[in-house]
Design a protein around this motif. Structure first.
Motif, PDB file in Angstrom:
ATOM      1  N   LYS A  57     -31.099  52.138  30.886  1.00 45.89           N
ATOM      2  CA  LYS A  57     -32.282  53.135  30.763  1.00 45.89           C
ATOM      3  C   LYS A  57     -32.802  52.963  29.891  1.00 45.89           C
ATOM      4  CE  LYS A  57     -35.580  56.324  32.447  1.00 45.89           C
ATOM      5  NZ  LYS A  57     -35.310  58.006  33.339  1.00 45.89           N
ATOM      6  N   PRO A  58     -34.023  52.275  29.131  1.00 43.01           N
ATOM      7  CA  PRO A  58     -34.090  52.587  28.263  1.00 43.01           C
ATOM      8  C   PRO A  58     -34.613  53.455  27.429  1.00 43.01           C
ATOM      9  CG  PRO A  58     -35.329  49.951  29.078  1.00 43.01           C
ATOM     10  CD  PRO A  58     -34.305  50.855  29.793  1.00 43.01           C
ATOM     11  N   THR A  59     -34.108  54.367  26.224  1.00 43.98           N
ATOM     12  CA  THR A  59     -34.602  55.472  26.065  1.00 43.98           C
ATOM     13  C   THR A  59     -35.561  55.757  24.738  1.00 43.98           C
ATOM     14  OG1 THR A  59     -32.468  56.157  25.186  1.00 43.98           O
ATOM     15  CG2 THR A  59     -32.761  56.506  27.699  1.00 43.98           C
ATOM     16  N   PRO A  60     -36.246  56.661  24.583  1.00 46.64           N
ATOM     17  CA  PRO A  60     -37.066  56.585  23.359  1.00 46.64           C
ATOM     18  C   PRO A  60     -35.727  56.511  22.430  1.00 46.64           C
ATOM     19  CG  PRO A  60     -37.920  57.902  24.206  1.00 46.64           C
ATOM     20  CD  PRO A  60     -37.045  57.505  25.075  1.00 46.64           C
ATOM     21  N   ALA A  61     -34.029  56.737  22.381  1.00 45.47           N
ATOM     22  CA  ALA A  61     -33.421  56.694  21.414  1.00 45.47           C
ATOM     23  C   ALA A  61     -32.738  55.481  21.017  1.00 45.47           C
ATOM     24  CB  ALA A  61     -32.348  58.060  21.404  1.00 45.47           C
ATOM     25  N   LEU A  62     -33.145  55.046  22.353  1.00 41.71           N
ATOM     26  CA  LEU A  62     -31.880  53.517  22.223  1.00 41.71           C
ATOM     27  C   LEU A  62     -33.204  52.802  21.454  1.00 41.71           C
ATOM     28  CD1 LEU A  62     -29.708  51.747  22.694  1.00 41.71           C
ATOM     29  CD2 LEU A  62     -30.382  51.670  25.397  1.00 41.71           C
ATOM     30  N   LEU A  63     -34.814  52.822  22.262  1.00 38.60           N
ATOM     31  CA  LEU A  63     -35.146  51.612  21.849  1.00 38.60           C
ATOM     32  C   LEU A  63     -35.488  51.729  20.403  1.00 38.60           C
ATOM     33  CD1 LEU A  63     -37.834  52.005  24.583  1.00 38.60           C
ATOM     34  CD2 LEU A  63     -36.243  50.476  23.846  1.00 38.60           C
ATOM     35  N   GLY A  64     -35.469  52.988  19.426  1.00 43.09           N
ATOM     36  CA  GLY A  64     -35.556  53.526  18.244  1.00 43.09           C
ATOM     37  C   GLY A  64     -34.046  52.741  16.945  1.00 43.09           C
ATOM     38  N   LEU A  65     -32.530  52.740  18.090  1.00 43.69           N
ATOM     39  CA  LEU A  65     -31.696  52.173  17.668  1.00 43.69           C
ATOM     40  C   LEU A  65     -32.225  50.291  16.798  1.00 43.69           C
ATOM     41  CD1 LEU A  65     -28.242  52.240  16.270  1.00 43.69           C
ATOM     42  CD2 LEU A  65     -28.260  51.846  19.073  1.00 43.69           C
ATOM     43  N   GLN A  66     -32.506  50.507  18.328  1.00 46.45           N
ATOM     44  CA  GLN A  66     -32.771  48.597  18.228  1.00 46.45           C
ATOM     45  C   GLN A  66     -33.686  48.860  16.862  1.00 46.45           C
ATOM     46  OE1 GLN A  66     -35.605  46.439  21.152  1.00 46.45           O
ATOM     47  NE2 GLN A  66     -34.341  45.144  21.051  1.00 46.45           N
ATOM     48  N   ALA A  67     -35.075  49.077  17.151  1.00 47.42           N
ATOM     49  CA  ALA A  67     -36.102  48.871  16.398  1.00 47.42           C
ATOM     50  C   ALA A  67     -35.121  48.770  15.076  1.00 47.42           C
ATOM     51  CB  ALA A  67     -37.128  50.050  15.583  1.00 47.42           C
ATOM     52  N   ALA A  68     -34.507  49.971  14.059  1.00 45.78           N
ATOM     53  CA  ALA A  68     -34.154  50.274  13.548  1.00 45.78           C
ATOM     54  C   ALA A  68     -33.195  48.645  12.874  1.00 45.78           C
ATOM     55  CB  ALA A  68     -33.109  50.988  13.306  1.00 45.78           C
ATOM     56  N   LEU A  69     -32.175  48.368  14.002  1.00 47.94           N
ATOM     57  CA  LEU A  69     -31.418  47.242  13.657  1.00 47.94           C
ATOM     58  C   LEU A  69     -32.107  46.163  13.404  1.00 47.94           C
ATOM     59  CD1 LEU A  69     -29.084  47.957  16.761  1.00 47.94           C
ATOM     60  CD2 LEU A  69     -28.498  48.181  14.215  1.00 47.94           C
TER      61      LEU A  69
END
Length: 120
Positions: A57-69
């Motif tokens: 499940k995409p979470t705000p934290a996981l999406l934030g990690l992806q954006a930072a990468l």
């Protein structure tokens, strides 16, 4: 089990610099505190076999990690896909067995990162 955060093609001349910028992002995040949830089975077919996994499940934290990468590796990359599909690969099996797995019930479960790495 790997959870791909980003896949990007990059020129070979940049391959030695990319892991360093990824490691800087990862050093600033407490991955073990990130709560993840597996929400269904999936697999990628290849002739008579397939690579099995679970969709995360995409979470705000996981999406934030992806954006930072994505931001960290942008100067070194050529192109990549636009759609983030968080998943965890779990193994290889026959497509017949994988179709049976998909047809059965799935009980959602939570999990967390135990670590992360930049792979060349």
């Amino acid at each position: 089990m790997p959870l791909p955060g980003i896949r990007r093609w990059r020129p070979t001349s940049c391959s030695n610099r990319t892991p360093g910028c990824v490691e800087k992002v990862l050093a600033g995040i407490r991955l073990g505190d990130m709560e993840l949830e597996a929400i269904r089975y999936c697999y990628i077919p290849s002739q008579e076999i397939g690579l099995a996994g679970v969709v995360v499940k995409p979470t705000p934290a996981l999406l934030g990690l992806q954006a930072a990468l994505i931001e960290a590796v942008a100067p070194f990359t050529k192109a990549s896909g636009e759609h983030f599909n968080p998943h965890v690969s779990t193994g290889v099996a026959s497509r017949k067995d994988l179709d049976q797995m998909l047809a059965g019930p799935f009980v959602s479960f939570g999990f967390a990162f135990s670590g992360a790495a930049a792979i060349r």
